[in-house]
Design a protein around this motif. Structure first.
Motif, PDB file in Angstrom:
ATOM      1  N   MET A   1       0.843  -1.187   0.000  1.00 20.91           N
ATOM      2  CA  MET A   1       0.000   0.000   0.000  1.00 20.91           C
ATOM      3  C   MET A   1       0.878   1.237   0.000  1.00 20.91           C
ATOM      4  SD  MET A   1      -2.794   1.452   2.728  1.00 20.91           S
ATOM      5  CE  MET A   1      -3.015   3.241   2.823  1.00 20.91           C
ATOM      6  N   ALA A   2       0.633   2.124  -0.960  1.00 16.42           N
ATOM      7  CA  ALA A   2       1.368   3.385  -1.022  1.00 16.42           C
ATOM      8  C   ALA A   2       0.846   4.293   0.074  1.00 16.42           C
ATOM      9  CB  ALA A   2       1.174   4.033  -2.395  1.00 16.42           C
ATOM     10  N   LEU A   3       1.692   4.593   1.044  1.00 18.07           N
ATOM     11  CA  LEU A   3       1.280   5.391   2.190  1.00 18.07           C
ATOM     12  C   LEU A   3       1.466   6.872   1.905  1.00 18.07           C
ATOM     13  CD1 LEU A   3       0.332   5.434   5.152  1.00 18.07           C
ATOM     14  CD2 LEU A   3       2.749   5.390   5.807  1.00 18.07           C
ATOM     15  N   ASP A   4       0.373   7.607   1.972  1.00 21.57           N
ATOM     16  CA  ASP A   4       0.404   9.063   1.850  1.00 21.57           C
ATOM     17  C   ASP A   4       0.150   9.616   3.237  1.00 21.57           C
ATOM     18  OD1 ASP A   4       0.171  11.711   1.327  1.00 21.57           O
ATOM     19  OD2 ASP A   4      -1.540  11.559  -0.021  1.00 21.57           O
ATOM     20  N   SER A   5       1.243   9.959   3.937  1.00 24.57           N
ATOM     21  CA  SER A   5       1.103  10.354   5.342  1.00 24.57           C
ATOM     22  C   SER A   5       0.424  11.702   5.517  1.00 24.57           C
ATOM     23  CB  SER A   5       2.472  10.392   6.012  1.00 24.57           C
ATOM     24  OG  SER A   5       3.323  11.312   5.348  1.00 24.57           O
ATOM     25  N   SER A   6       0.257  12.443   4.405  1.00 26.32           N
ATOM     26  CA  SER A   6      -0.386  13.741   4.537  1.00 26.32           C
ATOM     27  C   SER A   6      -1.889  13.603   4.720  1.00 26.32           C
ATOM     28  CB  SER A   6      -0.096  14.596   3.287  1.00 26.32           C
ATOM     29  OG  SER A   6      -0.703  14.022   2.144  1.00 26.32           O
ATOM     30  N   ARG A   7      -2.389  12.415   4.451  1.00 27.38           N
ATOM     31  CA  ARG A   7      -3.839  12.222   4.565  1.00 27.38           C
ATOM     32  C   ARG A   7      -4.115  10.770   4.951  1.00 27.38           C
ATOM     33  NH1 ARG A   7      -4.839  13.410  -0.002  1.00 27.38           N
ATOM     34  NH2 ARG A   7      -5.440  15.585   0.148  1.00 27.38           N
ATOM     35  N   GLU A   8      -4.726  10.569   6.074  1.00 28.09           N
ATOM     36  CA  GLU A   8      -5.041   9.219   6.515  1.00 28.09           C
ATOM     37  C   GLU A   8      -6.415   8.840   5.982  1.00 28.09           C
ATOM     38  OE1 GLU A   8      -6.065   7.141  10.698  1.00 28.09           O
ATOM     39  OE2 GLU A   8      -4.306   8.449  10.664  1.00 28.09           O
ATOM     40  N   VAL A   9      -6.474   7.814   5.163  1.00 27.74           N
ATOM     41  CA  VAL A   9      -7.719   7.420   4.516  1.00 27.74           C
ATOM     42  C   VAL A   9      -8.082   6.002   4.957  1.00 27.74           C
ATOM     43  CG1 VAL A   9      -8.930   7.167   2.332  1.00 27.74           C
ATOM     44  CG2 VAL A   9      -7.117   8.864   2.537  1.00 27.74           C
ATOM     45  N   PRO A  10      -9.007   5.865   5.909  1.00 28.22           N
ATOM     46  CA  PRO A  10      -9.368   4.537   6.420  1.00 28.22           C
ATOM     47  C   PRO A  10      -9.818   3.570   5.325  1.00 28.22           C
ATOM     48  CG  PRO A  10     -10.265   6.249   7.837  1.00 28.22           C
ATOM     49  CD  PRO A  10      -9.714   6.938   6.629  1.00 28.22           C
ATOM     50  N   ALA A  11     -10.540   4.072   4.313  1.00 23.05           N
ATOM     51  CA  ALA A  11     -11.053   3.187   3.266  1.00 23.05           C
ATOM     52  C   ALA A  11      -9.923   2.501   2.512  1.00 23.05           C
ATOM     53  CB  ALA A  11     -11.927   3.972   2.293  1.00 23.05           C
ATOM     54  N   VAL A  12      -8.816   3.206   2.306  1.00 19.74           N
ATOM     55  CA  VAL A  12      -7.679   2.633   1.581  1.00 19.74           C
ATOM     56  C   VAL A  12      -6.977   1.593   2.446  1.00 19.74           C
ATOM     57  CG1 VAL A  12      -5.586   3.154   0.285  1.00 19.74           C
ATOM     58  CG2 VAL A  12      -7.426   4.843   0.395  1.00 19.74           C
ATOM     59  N   VAL A  13      -6.795   1.911   3.721  1.00 16.73           N
ATOM     60  CA  VAL A  13      -6.171   0.967   4.654  1.00 16.73           C
ATOM     61  C   VAL A  13      -7.015  -0.302   4.764  1.00 16.73           C
ATOM     62  CG1 VAL A  13      -5.446   0.592   7.044  1.00 16.73           C
ATOM     63  CG2 VAL A  13      -5.056   2.809   5.956  1.00 16.73           C
ATOM     64  N   ASP A  14      -8.316  -0.140   4.904  1.00 23.34           N
ATOM     65  CA  ASP A  14      -9.211  -1.302   5.013  1.00 23.34           C
ATOM     66  C   ASP A  14      -9.106  -2.192   3.788  1.00 23.34           C
ATOM     67  OD1 ASP A  14     -10.010  -0.288   7.413  1.00 23.34           O
ATOM     68  OD2 ASP A  14     -12.018   0.319   6.764  1.00 23.34           O
ATOM     69  N   CYS A  15      -9.076  -1.565   2.612  1.00 19.49           N
ATOM     70  CA  CYS A  15      -9.015  -2.329   1.367  1.00 19.49           C
ATOM     71  C   CYS A  15      -7.713  -3.131   1.297  1.00 19.49           C
ATOM     72  CB  CYS A  15      -9.133  -1.383   0.174  1.00 19.49           C
ATOM     73  SG  CYS A  15      -9.058  -2.205  -1.434  1.00 19.49           S
ATOM     74  N   ALA A  16      -6.588  -2.491   1.597  1.00 19.80           N
ATOM     75  CA  ALA A  16      -5.295  -3.167   1.543  1.00 19.80           C
ATOM     76  C   ALA A  16      -5.233  -4.310   2.553  1.00 19.80           C
ATOM     77  CB  ALA A  16      -4.172  -2.164   1.793  1.00 19.80           C
ATOM     78  N   ALA A  17      -5.695  -4.059   3.772  1.00 18.21           N
ATOM     79  CA  ALA A  17      -5.661  -5.094   4.804  1.00 18.21           C
ATOM     80  C   ALA A  17      -6.584  -6.258   4.465  1.00 18.21           C
ATOM     81  CB  ALA A  17      -6.048  -4.487   6.152  1.00 18.21           C
ATOM     82  N   ARG A  18      -7.764  -5.940   3.910  1.00 15.57           N
ATOM     83  CA  ARG A  18      -8.711  -6.994   3.542  1.00 15.57           C
ATOM     84  C   ARG A  18      -8.119  -7.893   2.459  1.00 15.57           C
ATOM     85  NH1 ARG A  18     -12.913  -4.049   3.242  1.00 15.57           N
ATOM     86  NH2 ARG A  18     -12.761  -3.473   1.058  1.00 15.57           N
ATOM     87  N   GLU A  19      -7.444  -7.299   1.483  1.00 17.74           N
ATOM     88  CA  GLU A  19      -6.841  -8.096   0.412  1.00 17.74           C
ATOM     89  C   GLU A  19      -5.684  -8.945   0.936  1.00 17.74           C
ATOM     90  OE1 GLU A  19      -7.483  -8.847  -2.702  1.00 17.74           O
ATOM     91  OE2 GLU A  19      -9.389  -7.775  -2.551  1.00 17.74           O
ATOM     92  N   ALA A  20      -4.896  -8.399   1.861  1.00 16.39           N
ATOM     93  CA  ALA A  20      -3.809  -9.181   2.453  1.00 16.39           C
ATOM     94  C   ALA A  20      -4.369 -10.375   3.221  1.00 16.39           C
ATOM     95  CB  ALA A  20      -2.968  -8.292   3.372  1.00 16.39           C
TER      96      ALA A  20
END
Length: 246
Positions: A7-26
């Motif tokens: 997952m490409a981490l953009d620390s300037s903006r925390e986006v739960p939907a992106v984190v959830d998607c990456a974790a769910r796929e893992a």
């Protein structure tokens, strides 16, 4: 492929939907989750993917690290996954391309208001051209009822097309939305390569009976990809990546 989900981490903006998607796929794939953060370096001559070090900086910058909330969300969604974080120097597009070489999937966040962001669009375009694994682009600003879009170009092999479609079906099912299939000269019957997309599709429909599927015309390919309202865009890997073009 048993490589990690990156997952490409953009620390300037925390986006739960992106984190959830990456974790769910893992979690679904049973692989590790790797958060990758790229820091642009002002001078040339440094290979992409070099860990950051600054002799004049005694402590890491505040943004150089995985946000605690993102880490907690990832562990909640994928409690069994090995979750790591890396901060690398280099152009973001080059860093992500290098990170994708051993990955099974790359996940990016994208905001609709950033549709013209040259940096983010450069990363997506480079991964589309040179990526060797599927890419998920999550639009965190889309409505939760928006569909999932899977786009497969002629450069993708049948194996890669099936892998991308399986990922798209799983995400559409998890989100409870429909699936839009955009294909341009899709290797629909590539039996010579050992896999038939046409043969795989009925099996995916049976595995995910709750997912309604709609096929889109490929006319205006790129405009269709970024102009269609979708909360997630799944792009297949490029089978020609790493192969000299003639």
């Amino acid at each position: 492929m048993d490589g990690p989900v990156v997952m490409a981490l953009d620390s300037s903006r925390e986006v739960p939907a992106v984190v959830d998607c990456a974790a769910r796929e893992a979690d679904r794939r049973g692989v590790a989750l790797r958060f990758t953060q790229a820091i642009a370096w002002p001078t040339g001559g440094i290979p992409a993917g070099v860990p950051p070090w600054d002799p004049d900086r005694s402590e890491p910058r505040e943004r150089d690290g995985l946000p605690p909330a993102a880490s907690r969300r990832a562990h909640m969604v994928a409690p069994k996954a090995d979750i790591t974080h890396e901060v690398l120097l280099g152009d973001p597009a080059a860093v992500l391309e290098a990170a994708a070489r051993d990955a099974s999937l790359v996940v990016l966040g994208r905001h609709r208001q950033e549709a013209g962001d040259p940096c983010r669009d450069k990363v997506v375009r480079r991964l589309m051209r040179h990526g060797v694994c599927p890419v998920l682009v999550v639009d965190a600003t889309a409505d939760s009822t928006a569909p999932v879009l899977v786009a497969v170009d002629a450069s993708a092999s049948a194996v890669e097309a099936v892998e991308a479609m399986e990922c798209a079906f799983a995400e559409a099912s998890a989100r409870g939305v429909s699936l839009l299939v955009l294909r341009r000269r899709l290797p629909w019957r590539a039996r010579a390569r050992g896999v038939s997309v046409a043969a795989a599709l009925p099996g995916l429909r049976r595995r995910f009976p709750d997912v309604a599927v709609c096929r889109l015309s490929a006319q205006g390919w790129r405009k269709r990809i970024w102009g269609t309202t979708a909360q997630l865009v799944v792009l297949a890997g490029d089978s020609s990546a790493g192969t000299p073009r003639r």
